[in-house]
Scaffold this motif. Structure first.
Motif, PDB file in Angstrom:
ATOM      1  N   TRP A 111       0.835  -1.211   0.000  1.00 34.91           N
ATOM      2  CA  TRP A 111       0.000   0.000   0.000  1.00 34.91           C
ATOM      3  C   TRP A 111       0.867   1.258   0.000  1.00 34.91           C
ATOM      4  N   LEU A 112       1.892   1.280   0.856  1.00 32.96           N
ATOM      5  CA  LEU A 112       2.776   2.452   0.909  1.00 32.96           C
ATOM      6  C   LEU A 112       3.486   2.669  -0.420  1.00 32.96           C
ATOM      7  N   ALA A 113       3.907   1.575  -1.068  1.00 32.63           N
ATOM      8  CA  ALA A 113       4.588   1.698  -2.354  1.00 32.63           C
ATOM      9  C   ALA A 113       3.639   2.199  -3.443  1.00 32.63           C
ATOM     10  N   ASP A 114       2.430   1.657  -3.480  1.00 32.17           N
ATOM     11  CA  ASP A 114       1.457   2.039  -4.504  1.00 32.17           C
ATOM     12  C   ASP A 114       0.947   3.464  -4.328  1.00 32.17           C
ATOM     13  N   ARG A 159      11.910   3.021  -2.793  1.00 33.89           N
ATOM     14  CA  ARG A 159      12.082   3.524  -1.431  1.00 33.89           C
ATOM     15  C   ARG A 159      11.592   2.507  -0.403  1.00 33.89           C
ATOM     16  N   ALA A 160      10.537   1.792  -0.743  1.00 34.44           N
ATOM     17  CA  ALA A 160      10.038   0.767   0.179  1.00 34.44           C
ATOM     18  C   ALA A 160      11.107  -0.286   0.452  1.00 34.44           C
ATOM     19  N   VAL A 161      11.819  -0.693  -0.592  1.00 35.38           N
ATOM     20  CA  VAL A 161      12.902  -1.674  -0.438  1.00 35.38           C
ATOM     21  C   VAL A 161      13.982  -1.124   0.500  1.00 35.38           C
ATOM     22  N   PHE A 162      14.367   0.124   0.308  1.00 30.44           N
ATOM     23  CA  PHE A 162      15.427   0.722   1.125  1.00 30.44           C
ATOM     24  C   PHE A 162      14.998   0.835   2.592  1.00 30.44           C
ATOM     25  N   TYR A 163      13.809   1.395   2.832  1.00 26.47           N
ATOM     26  CA  TYR A 163      13.337   1.554   4.212  1.00 26.47           C
ATOM     27  C   TYR A 163      13.164   0.196   4.894  1.00 26.47           C
ATOM     28  N   LEU A 207       7.907  -5.668  10.080  1.00 24.91           N
ATOM     29  CA  LEU A 207       7.598  -4.456   9.315  1.00 24.91           C
ATOM     30  C   LEU A 207       8.585  -4.262   8.166  1.00 24.91           C
ATOM     31  N   GLY A 208       9.865  -4.520   8.421  1.00 23.42           N
ATOM     32  CA  GLY A 208      10.880  -4.338   7.387  1.00 23.42           C
ATOM     33  C   GLY A 208      10.699  -5.294   6.223  1.00 23.42           C
ATOM     34  N   THR A 209      10.413  -6.551   6.529  1.00 18.89           N
ATOM     35  CA  THR A 209      10.214  -7.531   5.461  1.00 18.89           C
ATOM     36  C   THR A 209       8.961  -7.211   4.658  1.00 18.89           C
ATOM     37  N   GLY A 210       7.931  -6.694   5.332  1.00 21.55           N
ATOM     38  CA  GLY A 210       6.716  -6.293   4.633  1.00 21.55           C
ATOM     39  C   GLY A 210       6.958  -5.183   3.633  1.00 21.55           C
ATOM     40  N   LEU A 211       7.888  -4.301   3.939  1.00 27.58           N
ATOM     41  CA  LEU A 211       8.245  -3.233   3.000  1.00 27.58           C
ATOM     42  C   LEU A 211       9.124  -3.751   1.864  1.00 27.58           C
ATOM     43  N   LEU A 212      10.076  -4.602   2.184  1.00 25.60           N
ATOM     44  CA  LEU A 212      11.077  -4.991   1.188  1.00 25.60           C
ATOM     45  C   LEU A 212      10.620  -6.110   0.260  1.00 25.60           C
ATOM     46  N   LYS A 213      10.136  -7.211   0.817  1.00 26.80           N
ATOM     47  CA  LYS A 213       9.996  -8.428   0.008  1.00 26.80           C
ATOM     48  C   LYS A 213       9.010  -8.311  -1.151  1.00 26.80           C
ATOM     49  N   PRO A 214       7.769  -7.858  -0.949  1.00 28.43           N
ATOM     50  CA  PRO A 214       6.870  -7.786  -2.107  1.00 28.43           C
ATOM     51  C   PRO A 214       7.305  -6.757  -3.131  1.00 28.43           C
ATOM     52  N   ASN A 215       7.961  -5.692  -2.671  1.00 25.85           N
ATOM     53  CA  ASN A 215       8.303  -4.605  -3.579  1.00 25.85           C
ATOM     54  C   ASN A 215       9.530  -4.889  -4.422  1.00 25.85           C
ATOM     55  N   ALA A 270       1.595  -3.317  -6.915  1.00 29.40           N
ATOM     56  CA  ALA A 270       2.400  -3.715  -5.756  1.00 29.40           C
ATOM     57  C   ALA A 270       1.542  -4.421  -4.719  1.00 29.40           C
ATOM     58  N   GLN A 271       0.298  -3.981  -4.566  1.00 29.35           N
ATOM     59  CA  GLN A 271      -0.567  -4.595  -3.562  1.00 29.35           C
ATOM     60  C   GLN A 271      -0.947  -6.027  -3.946  1.00 29.35           C
TER      61      GLN A 271
END
Length: 497
Positions: free
Chosen positions: A86-89, A96-100, A130-138, A435-436
């Motif tokens: 959601w944050l990426a989309d 940026r989602a991958v980096f954060y 939280l970190g894996t949720g930002l990085l892995k799908p994106n 992304a979602q």
């Protein structure tokens, strides 16, 4: 994402430079390699860290509860992909989602590396989830962006990317597992933190020249006034959740058992709501709605597959530790080393499968058929591992080659399902939910592990045969149903193969 934007992104990425694939695949391959080294290294020793006695460097948590916590942790890791998608989309894009995400994962492993207590353990879990949720799908979504939808290299590219994931996963249990089990758990977790740092370094230093515009476009951006309201809502929601958790824990309303049940409910409810929202969105076209219908049975099959495969880090890890003969062929085997079998076999056979799909071209099996084959093999892997108890009883130690064979069979199934699922997700995803939808794919794993948290409690040496037998047969039946429906499902895909 508009078609013209997709073409612009593909044009900005050098289309050769990494084994005949876009140059950006190099960046994504090694970023995910180090992230998976970090994650699988930590995971190889985590369940042992939980249930080993304090005198042995562990936390002393009850073994059955530790197995459930391990499954819930895995479920939340993949469930958090909703937030990352959601944050990426809507806000800052996939790059940026991958980096954060990498930053949060590294911090989580640093917290684990510091000798502490159960509260420190849970703080680290929150950061890693939280970190894996930002990085892995994106990072997987970016792989899809560097290829045009018509590019025949696409499935092969995902297979190569998947091999990078598993190369990190192969080395991690051997390095982190050996250090963590033989010397000190916390030193092993520190090595996992170093792995994530190296992944971030690769991503930051090579993305400009290799990825072009991939990962930079926000596909469904919020208007400026919406962003302000969105940030406020997120902050308020986070504060409310924290307050409710503190109250629930201190009053005894929230126990481990209730939390496990809650995550189990969310594991089913969240993907269901996701399908409903995407299907009914005004931004979803009629063709995209048909593809969503096709995606549902694939999602269900993936849940069943991952429910078996992910028990490699819970039930089979415990099986390796307590039911397996670890002195074999003149060497002492660490139980953590068995976690390297899955990625080792993928490294060996992923190039073979990539070559097969390219060689067959339009003659290769359809996506639903590949899923049915993968699920059949997953069920077979559980039927194989019940044989030692059938022949030798549940009290004697088992030859480790039985575990090797079980891992091998499920890996062949994984190669028919997982990289194909990643590729299919990028092709079947509605444009406004790119992304979602990748997050939704990872929710199949979240749902599976939420289910596992409930069923691992039924495993004991005495119920071993029934446990593996019931789950294995259920997978075989579902694979047969999926195979019979494969043509119908293919029709709903509207030209996607």
């Amino acid at each position: 994402m508009l078609e013209s934007k997709k073409q612009e992104i593909v044009a900005s990425v050098p289309q050769t430079g990494f084994f005949g694939h876009p140059k950006g695949l190099f960046t994504l391959f090694f970023t995910e390699f180090w992230e998976r080294f970090s994650y699988y290294g930590m995971r190889a020793i985590l369940v042992f860290y939980m249930y080993y006695e304090v005198t042995k460097g562990g936390l002393g948590i009850d073994q059955s509860l530790a197995l459930s916590i391990m499954s819930i942790y895995g479920s939340l890791v993949y469930m958090s992909g909703i937030i990352g998608g959601w944050l990426a989309d809507r806000i800052f894009g996939t790059s940026r989602a991958v980096f954060y995400g990498g930053i949060l994962i590294m911090l989580g492993h640093i917290v684990l590396a510091v000798p502490g207590s159960v509260p420190m353990f849970f703080i680290s879990m929150v950061l890693i989830v939280l970190g894996t949720g930002l990085l892995k799908p994106n990072v997987s979504s970016i792989v899809g962006e560097i290829y045009s939808p018509e590019d025949n290299r696409r499935d092969a590219g995902f297979s190569i990317f998947y091999m990078g994931i598993n190369l990190g996963g192969f080395l991690a249990p051997l390095v982190v597992g050996t250090i963590g089990m033989q010397y000190n758990f916390h030193l092993g977790f520190a090595l996992a933190a170093v792995g994530m740092f190296l992944g971030l370094t690769v991503f930051v230093t090579t993305k400009k020249g290799n990825l072009g515009l991939a990962g930079t476009l926000v596909t469904n951006p919020m208007a400026p006034e919406q962003k302000k309201k969105g940030y406020t809502l997120i902050l308020v929601a986070a504060i409310v959740v924290i307050i409710l958790l503190v109250i629930a824990i201190t009053t005894g309303l929230l126990t481990f058992k209730r939390f496990i049940s809650l995550v189990g409910i969310l594991g089913v409810l969240i993907p269901t709501l996701y399908f409903i929202v995407m299907y009914n969105s005004s931004k979803t076209t009629a063709t995209e709605r048909s593809r969503i219908i096709a995606y549902i049975p694939l999602f269900i099959a993936a849940v069943m597959f991952w429910a078996i495969e992910e028990q490699g880090s819970t039930i089979l890890a415990n099986y390796a530790d307590q039911r397996t003969q670890l002195d074999f062929a003149g060497i002492h085997i660490s139980p953590a080393w068995f976690q390297s079998l899955n990625p080792l076999f993928i490294i060996c056979f992923a190039p073979v499968f990539a070559w097969i799909w390219v060689k067959l071209g339009n003659r290769q099996p359809t996506i639903p058929t590949k899923f049915a084959i993968g699920l059949f093999l997953a069920g077979l892997s559980f039927l194989v591992i019940l044989l030692p108890a059938y022949f030798g009883g549940s009290q004697s130690l088992v030859n480790p080659l039985w575990l090797v064979l079980s891992y091998f069979i499920v890996v062949i199934g994984e190669l028919c399902l997982s990289p194909v699922g990643l590729s299919a997700t990028t092709k079947l995803a509605p444009a406004a939910f790119s992304a979602q939808t990748m997050s939704l794919w990872f929710l199949s794993n979240a749902a599976a592990q939420a289910l596992n948290a409930q069923i691992v409690k039924f495993y004991t040496p005495e119920t071993e045969m029934q446990y593996f037998g019931v789950i294995g047969v259920a997978a075989l039946v579902l694979s047969f149903i999926l195979f019979m429906l494969s043509r119908k499902i293919q029709g709903f895909m509207k030209g996607i193969r």
